[in-house]
Design a protein around this motif. Structure first.
Motif, short mmCIF file in Angstrom:
data_model
loop_
_atom_site.label_atom_id
_atom_site.label_comp_id
_atom_site.label_asym_id
_atom_site.label_seq_id
_atom_site.Cartn_x
_atom_site.Cartn_y
_atom_site.Cartn_z
N ILE A 297 49.81 42.21 44.48
CA ILE A 297 50.62 41.28 45.28
C ILE A 297 51.96 41.91 45.67
CG2 ILE A 297 51.89 39.09 45.18
CD1 ILE A 297 49.58 38.06 43.38
N ASP A 298 52.60 42.57 44.72
CA ASP A 298 53.91 43.17 44.98
C ASP A 298 53.86 44.31 45.99
OD1 ASP A 298 55.73 41.64 43.70
OD2 ASP A 298 55.94 42.89 41.93
N LEU A 299 52.83 45.15 45.89
CA LEU A 299 52.77 46.36 46.71
C LEU A 299 52.12 46.13 48.07
CD1 LEU A 299 51.82 48.98 43.96
CD2 LEU A 299 54.08 48.31 44.77
N SER A 300 51.55 44.94 48.27
CA SER A 300 50.94 44.64 49.56
C SER A 300 52.02 44.30 50.60
CB SER A 300 49.97 43.46 49.42
OG SER A 300 49.49 43.07 50.69
N LYS A 301 51.84 44.79 51.81
CA LYS A 301 52.78 44.48 52.89
C LYS A 301 52.57 43.07 53.40
CE LYS A 301 53.56 49.22 54.44
NZ LYS A 301 53.51 50.18 55.58
N LYS A 302 51.39 42.52 53.15
CA LYS A 302 51.10 41.14 53.54
C LYS A 302 51.32 40.21 52.35
CE LYS A 302 47.67 42.29 57.07
NZ LYS A 302 46.26 42.09 57.54
N ASN A 303 51.56 38.94 52.64
CA ASN A 303 51.73 37.93 51.61
C ASN A 303 50.35 37.44 51.18
OD1 ASN A 303 52.39 35.81 49.97
ND2 ASN A 303 53.39 34.59 51.54
N ILE A 304 49.84 37.99 50.09
CA ILE A 304 48.47 37.67 49.65
C ILE A 304 48.46 36.81 48.38
CG2 ILE A 304 47.47 39.71 50.72
CD1 ILE A 304 47.43 41.01 47.93
N LEU A 305 49.62 36.27 48.00
CA LEU A 305 49.72 35.48 46.76
C LEU A 305 48.78 34.29 46.78
CD1 LEU A 305 51.01 34.69 44.06
CD2 LEU A 305 52.92 33.68 45.35
N MET A 306 48.90 33.43 47.79
CA MET A 306 48.09 32.22 47.85
C MET A 306 46.60 32.52 48.13
SD MET A 306 50.38 30.27 46.91
CE MET A 306 49.35 28.81 46.81
N PRO A 307 46.28 33.50 49.00
CA PRO A 307 44.85 33.84 49.16
C PRO A 307 44.18 34.28 47.86
CG PRO A 307 46.09 34.70 51.01
CD PRO A 307 47.10 34.15 50.04
N ILE A 308 44.91 35.04 47.02
CA ILE A 308 44.34 35.45 45.74
C ILE A 308 44.13 34.24 44.83
CG2 ILE A 308 44.91 36.62 43.56
CD1 ILE A 308 45.92 38.97 45.16
N LEU A 309 45.10 33.33 44.79
CA LEU A 309 44.94 32.10 44.01
C LEU A 309 43.74 31.30 44.51
CD1 LEU A 309 48.53 30.66 43.39
CD2 LEU A 309 46.80 31.13 41.67
N SER A 310 43.55 31.28 45.82
CA SER A 310 42.44 30.54 46.41
C SER A 310 41.10 31.13 46.00
CB SER A 310 42.59 30.55 47.94
OG SER A 310 41.53 29.83 48.54
N ILE A 311 40.97 32.46 46.09
CA ILE A 311 39.72 33.13 45.70
C ILE A 311 39.40 32.87 44.23
CG2 ILE A 311 38.63 35.38 45.35
CD1 ILE A 311 40.24 36.33 47.82
N MET A 312 40.41 33.01 43.36
CA MET A 312 40.21 32.76 41.94
C MET A 312 39.73 31.32 41.69
SD MET A 312 43.65 34.72 40.59
CE MET A 312 43.54 34.15 38.88
N SER A 313 40.29 30.38 42.45
CA SER A 313 39.94 28.97 42.27
C SER A 313 38.49 28.69 42.68
CB SER A 313 40.89 28.09 43.10
OG SER A 313 42.23 28.27 42.70
N TYR A 314 38.04 29.31 43.77
CA TYR A 314 36.66 29.13 44.19
C TYR A 314 35.69 29.69 43.15
CZ TYR A 314 37.69 27.47 48.93
OH TYR A 314 38.08 26.72 50.00
N VAL A 315 36.04 30.82 42.54
CA VAL A 315 35.19 31.41 41.49
C VAL A 315 35.10 30.46 40.29
CG1 VAL A 315 34.95 33.30 39.84
CG2 VAL A 315 35.64 33.78 42.21
N VAL A 316 36.25 29.90 39.89
CA VAL A 316 36.28 28.95 38.76
C VAL A 316 35.43 27.72 39.08
CG1 VAL A 316 37.75 27.40 37.42
CG2 VAL A 316 38.50 29.74 37.87
N PHE A 317 35.55 27.21 40.31
CA PHE A 317 34.75 26.05 40.72
C PHE A 317 33.26 26.35 40.58
CE2 PHE A 317 32.37 23.86 44.11
CZ PHE A 317 32.62 22.53 43.75
#
Length: 392
Positions: A65-85
Motif C-alpha cells: 500500500i505504501d509503495l504503490s503510486k495508486k491508492n489501493i488501500l480500500m480495494p485491498i480491503l474489498s478483496i479481503m472481504s470478498y474472500v472472507v465472505f
C-alpha cells in the motif's frame, strides 16, 4: 451533510462490523473447533496458524500500500472481504472437517490483518482534508463485538455452531457495502504528493526505529493475558461451572465495558499525557488477569472483567494516536502495522502455549503464567515509553 461527517459515520460502521465479525475467530474459536472434536492443544495450534499467517501478511500489505503510486488501500480491503465472505458461506455448506478448519484459518488470518489497514484510513483521509475521530469510531467496534458475542453464545447452544458462520456471512456482506462507500470518498486521494518521504524497506524501518521495536516487543507480552482470556474464555468459564452461553455473554460484557473509554479517549488525551495513559492502561492488563485468576464463580468473573475498561480500550486508543506522534509520514503506517503485528504475535504466543499448558497442567496454572508474562511486558513498556519522542 458534509463529506467529513459522512466519512465519520461510515468509519464508525466499518469498526462496528469489523469487530462484530472479529468476535467469531477471536472469541468462538474454541466453540467451533471443540464442537468438531478437537483438543485444547489443537485449538491453540489452529488459532496460532491464522495469527501466524496474519503476522506474515501484515507487513506485506503495508509495504504494498505504501509503495504503490495508486491508492489501493480500500480495494485491498474489498478483496479481503470478498474472500472472507466466500469462506463463511462455504463453511455453512460443507460438512465439518479439515476443509472447514482451513477456511476458518483463512477467515482468522485475514481478519487479524484488517486492523492496520482500517487504522491507515485515518491518515489517508487526513491527506484529503477529512478529519476522523478514532476513539468514538472504535467504540462502535466495541458495541459490535459486544452484541455479536452476547448473541452468538446462546444461538450456538440453540442451533449449533454453523449459525455462527451464517451470521458471519451476513455481517461481512454489510461490511463490503461500507468499504465501497468509503472508497467513493477517499478513493481519489493519490499516494503521490510532496509531503511524503522517501520510500524505505521494512527492514530499514526496523533498524531506524529500534526503540519502537522494543516497545512493540513489550506489547506482545502485555497482550498475552488479553489473548488468553479471549481465546480460552470458554475453558476459564468452564473452570468455575459456566458454559458457552455464559462465555458469549461474558465476551459481550467485556466489549461493552470498552465503549466509554473509547468515546472519552480524545478528551483524556487532551487533559493527560498520552505516555502516562499508555503506562497506566498497560498496568491494568496485569491487574485484570490477576483478579481473574482469583475468581471462584461466574459473578466474580463478571466483576473482574469490568477491569477491561481500564486496559485494552484505553491502551488501543492512546497507542494509535501515540504511534502517530512517535513516527511521521509514511513511517507512521509501518508503525501502525508493526503495532498490529505485536498484538498478532501475542495471539500466536498465547495460542501455541495456552492450549498445551491447559492440557499439561490446568487453567489455573495458565492464568498465573499469564500474570508473570504480562507483568514483565508492562515493566519494559513503562521503562521504554519514558524516552523522548525523537529517540524512537
Amino acid at each position: 451533510m458534509n463529506k467529513s461527517l459522512i466519512l465519520q459515520i461510515e468509519y464508525f460502521l466499518l469498526h462496528f462490523l469489523h469487530w462484530a465479525i472479529f468476535a467469531i475467530p477471536a472469541g468462538f474459536s474454541s466453540t467451533f473447533l471443540l464442537d468438531m472434536g478437537y483438543s485444547n492443544s489443537s485449538v491453540g495450534i489452529v488459532t496460532a496458524l491464522f495469527a501466524l499467517l496474519s503476522f506474515i501478511l501484515q507487513p506485506i500489505l503495508a509495504n504494498r500500500i505504501d509503495l504503490s503510486k495508486k491508492n489501493i488501500l480500500m480495494p485491498i480491503l474489498s478483496i479481503m472481504s470478498y474472500v472472507v465472505f466466500a469462506c463463511f458461506v462455504a463453511i455453512c455448506i460443507i460438512p465439518p472437517g479439515l476443509l472447514a478448519v482451513i477456511l476458518f484459518i483463512i477467515i482468522g488470518s485475514l481478519f487479524y490483518s484488517y486492523q492496520p489497514l482500517i487504522n491507515a484510513i485515518i491518515p489517508k483521509a487526513k491527506e484529503g482534508g477529512y478529519e476522523i475521530q478514532y476513539g468514538p469510531c472504535r467504540a462502535g467496534g466495541c458495541i459490535g463485538y459486544a452484541i455479536t458475542a452476547a448473541v452468538l453464545g446462546t444461538l450456538a447452544l440453540e442451533y449449533g455452531v454453523k449459525i455462527i458462520m451464517a451470521i458471519g456471512a451476513i455481517l461481512i456482506a454489510l461490511l463490503i457495502i461500507v468499504v465501497h462507500l468509503i472508497q467513493k470518498i477517499i478513493g481519489n486521494i493519490d499516494n503521490t504528493n510532496a509531503s511524503r518521504e522517501e520510500d524505505i524497506p521494512f527492514k530499514l524501518f526496523l533498524k531506524r526505529h529500534f526503540l519502537f521495536v522494543i516497545l512493540c516487543a513489550s506489547v506482545v507480552l502485555i497482550f498475552y493475558s488479553n489473548c488468553i482470556t479471549s481465546t480460552y474464555l470458554l475453558q476459564i468459564v468452564d473452570r468455575i461451572g459456566g458454559d458457552s452461553s455464559d462465555m458469549g455473554k461474558m465476551l459481550g460484557f467485556m466489549a461493552s465495558y470498552e465503549v466509554i473509554p473509547m468515546v472519552l479517549s480524545p478528551l483524556l488525551m487532551k487533559k493527560i499525557s498520552k505516555k502516562f495513559l499508555a503506562s497506566f492502561s498497560a498496568s491494568c492488563f496485569v491487574l485484570k488477569i490477576a483478579v481473574i485468576a482469583l475468581c471462584q464463580d461466574i459473578t466474580s468473573l463478571y466483576l473482574a472483567q469490568s477491569l477491561q475498561m481500564l486496559g485494552f480500550p484505553l491502551f488501543m486508543a492512546v497507542m494509535v494516536s501515540l504511534v502517530g506522534d512517535l513516527l511521521v509520514g509514511k513511517e507512521a503506517v509501518r508503525g501502525q502495522a508493526l503495532f498490529a503485528m505485536a498484538i498478532t504475535a501475542a495471539n500466536i504466543l498465547a495460542s501455541i502455549t495456552g492450549g498445551a499448558v491447559i492440557d499439561l497442567f490446568s487453567v489455573s496454572f495458565l492464568l498465573y503464567l499469564s500474570i508473570a508474562i504480562s507483568a514483565i511486558g508492562a515493566l519494559v513498556f513503562i521503562f521504554v515509553i519514558r524516552f523522548d519522542n525523537q529517540r524512537f
